[in-house]
Scaffold this motif. Sequence first.
Motif, PDB file in Angstrom:
ATOM      1  N   VAL A 260     -37.139  10.953 -34.472  1.00 12.49           N
ATOM      2  CA  VAL A 260     -38.093   9.840 -34.409  1.00 12.49           C
ATOM      3  C   VAL A 260     -39.069   9.833 -35.580  1.00 12.49           C
ATOM      4  CG1 VAL A 260     -37.948   9.578 -31.908  1.00 12.49           C
ATOM      5  CG2 VAL A 260     -39.638  11.122 -32.896  1.00 12.49           C
ATOM      6  N   GLY A 261     -38.953  10.841 -36.444  1.00  7.28           N
ATOM      7  CA  GLY A 261     -39.831  10.837 -37.588  1.00  7.28           C
ATOM      8  C   GLY A 261     -39.523  11.997 -38.513  1.00  7.28           C
ATOM      9  N   LEU A 262     -39.918  11.860 -39.754  1.00 11.94           N
ATOM     10  CA  LEU A 262     -39.789  12.935 -40.728  1.00 11.94           C
ATOM     11  C   LEU A 262     -41.173  13.202 -41.284  1.00 11.94           C
ATOM     12  CD1 LEU A 262     -36.637  11.639 -42.642  1.00 11.94           C
ATOM     13  CD2 LEU A 262     -36.733  13.497 -40.965  1.00 11.94           C
ATOM     14  N   ALA A 263     -41.447  14.451 -41.592  1.00 15.58           N
ATOM     15  CA  ALA A 263     -42.748  14.770 -42.179  1.00 15.58           C
ATOM     16  C   ALA A 263     -42.540  15.440 -43.528  1.00 15.58           C
ATOM     17  CB  ALA A 263     -43.556  15.664 -41.251  1.00 15.58           C
ATOM     18  N   PHE A 264     -43.068  14.798 -44.564  1.00 10.39           N
ATOM     19  CA  PHE A 264     -42.994  15.295 -45.932  1.00 10.39           C
ATOM     20  C   PHE A 264     -44.352  15.892 -46.310  1.00 10.39           C
ATOM     21  CE2 PHE A 264     -39.480  12.363 -45.697  1.00 10.39           C
ATOM     22  CZ  PHE A 264     -38.526  12.928 -46.512  1.00 10.39           C
ATOM     23  N   PRO A 265     -44.427  16.527 -47.460  1.00 15.23           N
ATOM     24  CA  PRO A 265     -45.709  17.083 -47.875  1.00 15.23           C
ATOM     25  C   PRO A 265     -46.824  16.034 -47.826  1.00 15.23           C
ATOM     26  CG  PRO A 265     -44.015  17.950 -49.281  1.00 15.23           C
ATOM     27  CD  PRO A 265     -43.351  16.926 -48.400  1.00 15.23           C
ATOM     28  N   ALA A 266     -47.976  16.430 -47.357  1.00 16.52           N
ATOM     29  CA  ALA A 266     -49.175  15.609 -47.152  1.00 16.52           C
ATOM     30  C   ALA A 266     -49.162  14.887 -45.809  1.00 16.52           C
ATOM     31  CB  ALA A 266     -49.405  14.604 -48.286  1.00 16.52           C
ATOM     32  N   ASP A 267     -48.016  14.854 -45.137  1.00 19.43           N
ATOM     33  CA  ASP A 267     -47.974  14.231 -43.808  1.00 19.43           C
ATOM     34  C   ASP A 267     -48.610  15.158 -42.781  1.00 19.43           C
ATOM     35  OD1 ASP A 267     -46.807  11.895 -44.645  1.00 19.43           O
ATOM     36  OD2 ASP A 267     -44.760  12.529 -44.196  1.00 19.43           O
ATOM     37  N   PHE A 268     -49.022  14.527 -41.697  1.00 20.67           N
ATOM     38  CA  PHE A 268     -49.702  15.251 -40.630  1.00 20.67           C
ATOM     39  C   PHE A 268     -48.805  15.248 -39.397  1.00 20.67           C
ATOM     40  CE2 PHE A 268     -52.760  15.700 -37.165  1.00 20.67           C
ATOM     41  CZ  PHE A 268     -53.627  16.664 -37.665  1.00 20.67           C
ATOM     42  N   VAL A 269     -48.664  16.377 -38.735  1.00 10.95           N
ATOM     43  CA  VAL A 269     -47.849  16.408 -37.508  1.00 10.95           C
ATOM     44  C   VAL A 269     -48.667  16.900 -36.315  1.00 10.95           C
ATOM     45  CG1 VAL A 269     -45.657  16.717 -38.714  1.00 10.95           C
ATOM     46  CG2 VAL A 269     -46.936  18.722 -37.968  1.00 10.95           C
ATOM     47  N   GLY A 270     -48.278  16.424 -35.147  1.00 10.44           N
ATOM     48  CA  GLY A 270     -48.991  16.778 -33.931  1.00 10.44           C
ATOM     49  C   GLY A 270     -49.896  15.643 -33.512  1.00 10.44           C
ATOM     50  N   ARG A 271     -50.378  15.715 -32.293  1.00 11.28           N
ATOM     51  CA  ARG A 271     -51.216  14.633 -31.787  1.00 11.28           C
ATOM     52  C   ARG A 271     -52.591  15.143 -31.404  1.00 11.28           C
ATOM     53  NH1 ARG A 271     -49.730  10.575 -26.805  1.00 11.28           N
ATOM     54  NH2 ARG A 271     -51.739   9.531 -26.725  1.00 11.28           N
ATOM     55  N   PRO A 272     -53.590  14.853 -32.257  1.00 12.85           N
ATOM     56  CA  PRO A 272     -54.945  15.304 -31.952  1.00 12.85           C
ATOM     57  C   PRO A 272     -55.481  14.566 -30.712  1.00 12.85           C
ATOM     58  CG  PRO A 272     -54.740  14.538 -34.225  1.00 12.85           C
ATOM     59  CD  PRO A 272     -53.521  14.108 -33.504  1.00 12.85           C
ATOM     60  N   PHE A 273     -56.466  15.126 -30.080  1.00 12.44           N
ATOM     61  CA  PHE A 273     -57.159  14.495 -28.951  1.00 12.44           C
ATOM     62  C   PHE A 273     -56.260  14.241 -27.751  1.00 12.44           C
ATOM     63  CE2 PHE A 273     -58.687  12.581 -33.017  1.00 12.44           C
ATOM     64  CZ  PHE A 273     -59.769  13.423 -33.182  1.00 12.44           C
ATOM     65  N   HIS A 274     -55.200  15.002 -27.649  1.00 11.95           N
ATOM     66  CA  HIS A 274     -54.272  14.788 -26.547  1.00 11.95           C
ATOM     67  C   HIS A 274     -53.579  16.108 -26.253  1.00 11.95           C
ATOM     68  CE1 HIS A 274     -51.058  12.824 -24.191  1.00 11.95           C
ATOM     69  NE2 HIS A 274     -51.977  11.912 -23.979  1.00 11.95           N
ATOM     70  N   ASP A 275     -53.349  16.385 -24.977  1.00 13.91           N
ATOM     71  CA  ASP A 275     -52.947  17.748 -24.657  1.00 13.91           C
ATOM     72  C   ASP A 275     -51.456  17.989 -24.466  1.00 13.91           C
ATOM     73  OD1 ASP A 275     -52.719  16.441 -22.331  1.00 13.91           O
ATOM     74  OD2 ASP A 275     -54.266  17.554 -21.257  1.00 13.91           O
ATOM     75  N   LYS A 276     -50.659  16.944 -24.656  1.00 17.50           N
ATOM     76  CA  LYS A 276     -49.217  17.178 -24.580  1.00 17.50           C
ATOM     77  C   LYS A 276     -48.530  16.754 -25.876  1.00 17.50           C
ATOM     78  CE  LYS A 276     -48.600  18.693 -20.334  1.00 17.50           C
ATOM     79  NZ  LYS A 276     -48.253  20.090 -20.125  1.00 17.50           N
ATOM     80  N   THR A 277     -47.596  17.550 -26.319  1.00 19.24           N
ATOM     81  CA  THR A 277     -46.783  17.156 -27.462  1.00 19.24           C
ATOM     82  C   THR A 277     -45.570  16.435 -26.922  1.00 19.24           C
ATOM     83  OG1 THR A 277     -47.382  19.236 -28.487  1.00 19.24           O
ATOM     84  CG2 THR A 277     -45.662  17.953 -29.559  1.00 19.24           C
ATOM     85  N   MET A 278     -45.279  15.267 -27.432  1.00 22.62           N
ATOM     86  CA  MET A 278     -44.161  14.529 -26.883  1.00 22.62           C
ATOM     87  C   MET A 278     -42.907  14.589 -27.751  1.00 22.62           C
ATOM     88  SD  MET A 278     -45.418  13.936 -24.110  1.00 22.62           S
ATOM     89  CE  MET A 278     -44.091  12.980 -23.368  1.00 22.62           C
ATOM     90  N   SER A 279     -42.966  15.319 -28.840  1.00 21.75           N
ATOM     91  CA  SER A 279     -41.736  15.522 -29.593  1.00 21.75           C
ATOM     92  C   SER A 279     -41.696  16.916 -30.207  1.00 21.75           C
ATOM     93  CB  SER A 279     -41.552  14.429 -30.656  1.00 21.75           C
ATOM     94  OG  SER A 279     -42.775  14.025 -31.206  1.00 21.75           O
ATOM     95  N   THR A 280     -40.486  17.354 -30.442  1.00 28.00           N
ATOM     96  CA  THR A 280     -40.254  18.661 -31.020  1.00 28.00           C
ATOM     97  C   THR A 280     -40.372  18.562 -32.539  1.00 28.00           C
ATOM     98  OG1 THR A 280     -38.736  19.169 -29.223  1.00 28.00           O
ATOM     99  CG2 THR A 280     -38.534  20.512 -31.203  1.00 28.00           C
ATOM    100  N   VAL A 281     -41.048  19.537 -33.150  1.00 30.68           N
ATOM    101  CA  VAL A 281     -41.193  19.541 -34.612  1.00 30.68           C
ATOM    102  C   VAL A 281     -40.446  20.742 -35.178  1.00 30.68           C
ATOM    103  CG1 VAL A 281     -42.805  19.577 -36.541  1.00 30.68           C
ATOM    104  CG2 VAL A 281     -43.464  18.468 -34.398  1.00 30.68           C
ATOM    105  N   THR A 282     -39.472  20.486 -36.035  1.00 30.46           N
ATOM    106  CA  THR A 282     -38.611  21.548 -36.561  1.00 30.46           C
ATOM    107  C   THR A 282     -38.491  21.441 -38.075  1.00 30.46           C
ATOM    108  OG1 THR A 282     -37.297  21.380 -34.527  1.00 30.46           O
ATOM    109  CG2 THR A 282     -36.307  22.591 -36.357  1.00 30.46           C
ATOM    110  N   ALA A 283     -38.526  22.571 -38.741  1.00 29.01           N
ATOM    111  CA  ALA A 283     -38.383  22.579 -40.196  1.00 29.01           C
ATOM    112  C   ALA A 283     -36.930  22.305 -40.595  1.00 29.01           C
ATOM    113  CB  ALA A 283     -38.832  23.927 -40.745  1.00 29.01           C
TER     114      ALA A 283
END
Lengths: 235, 235
Positions: free
Chosen positions: A77-100
């Motif tokens: 559902v998304g890709l994160a490149f350098p300078a991108d931000f991952v995770g959801r601040p102000f919320h206590d559940k992560t709704m997606s898996t983040v993998t290198a």
Amino acid sequence: METLSVACEACPVRNKAICAALSGPELSGLRQIRRHQFIPAGQTLVWEGDDAFVVASVTAGVLKLTKSLGDGKEQIVGLAFPADFVGRPFHDKTMSTVTALTDTEVCVFRREDFDNFAREHPELEHKLLERTLAELERAREWMTRLGRKTASEKVSSFVLDISERLSAETCHGSTVLDRFELPFGRQQVADILGLTIETVSRQMTSLKRQGLIGLSGRRTIQILNREGLAKAAES
Amino acid sequence: METLSVACEACPVRNKAICAALSGPELSGLRQIRRHQFIPAGQTLVWEGDDAFVVASVTAGVLKLTKSLGDGKEQIVGLAFPADFVGRPFHDKTMSTVTALTDTEVCVFRREDFDNFAREHPELEHKLLERTLAELERAREWMTRLGRKTASEKVSSFVLDISERLSAETCHGSTVLDRFELPFGRQQVADILGLTIETVSRQMTSLKRQGLIGLSGRRTIQILNREGLAKAAES
DNA sequence: GCGAAACATTGACCTCAATCAATTTTGACC
DNA sequence: GGTCAAAATTGATTGAGGTCAATGTTTCGC
């Protein structure tokens, strides 16, 4: 979980990531709560459904955000490149898996620390807001691709899209690279486009036969006719 | 383009929309730059690709955000219910068309005015950030649906999803409605799910035959077996 | 370099949803 | 209630992409 000690001033994304909003004393405040971390290719930073303990800013490498369906299938559902931000601040559940996808370096924050710090630094929140709005726009673009495009259109537009993102990453200014290496294999391209690996392969071969792209090795793509590819991506 | 004069204090979304971040004097500052506006069903507020002159907060009704492909086809990339925010602040192009599905009321701001005001009111930006992060999450959920689900799964999960959003809207607290009226016709359901109108119709009929939902009239759906529907939405 | 395993391509076939084409239903208006 | 246009349903057929299976290629460890 190797913690690196890189000075923010020397950070390759110093001027692009959200921390660009801060200077001097504020920056060192942020530095106190961050941990610079190396993530080898294939390793997962956070798991879908977990409590969201951390958020992070990417400084090198590429990560994928995925959601998995009931059966084994997954959708990127998304890709994160350098300078991108991952995770959801102000919320206590992560709704997606983040993998290198590649070896990666990130600036990690305990979510709680980050939240507190951000609330006290409007400039940082503003940067994050702009970034999130842009990411939302990108997600919606992605949705049209998933919902209404044929396999051939999906692959064509994907090749164009990724060439732009990779070029931006490698900091060749506004020059868009015509030859680049994908940071992922066919299965992951399939997971991005909502296709099977076989269909991706067939479409790649087809684009190659049409003379629009060149393929060498598993992961190297060369765009031979950007205009033609753009046409194939739309009609 | 009828301008209504409703006091913010009496606004039905006073406590839910982004303006909930403000009180007293700040709120009246915001009120000076807003225009409360009625939009009849079917009318478009902003066009894809246009310069982004306005942003808005929805106070009543439902709007759709769409992107159109080269040919006639369109994909709905988002829905906006009361308290939702539409438009992209801090950016000068609108990348999707915003159209009222039902008669709608919105609080409109010149984008430039809103940007300036927001920059001076971190609490407002914070609310907007939270809202945008939530919307991004929703878009990503939507992406998995588009990319990896079968027609039957798409329709099942859509019915569940929309029942939740409509319930939230009508302010029945945490009670989820089992009987509700869709704010749109079959073609738009198709545009949301990346299907054709015929396939949507067939799947609806199929769910009805399985006893999971009831259909009456064109737009009324009753959920007869929420658990069964949830199962149909996943495997 | 060699061999093995992982990854990618190709082919044959099948399935699900799109397309094309009638009906049928709905609800607005007289 | 009757009429009509728009919307929805249903049916027959087609086709794009999935599935299953075999073959080919790259890369990595030795």
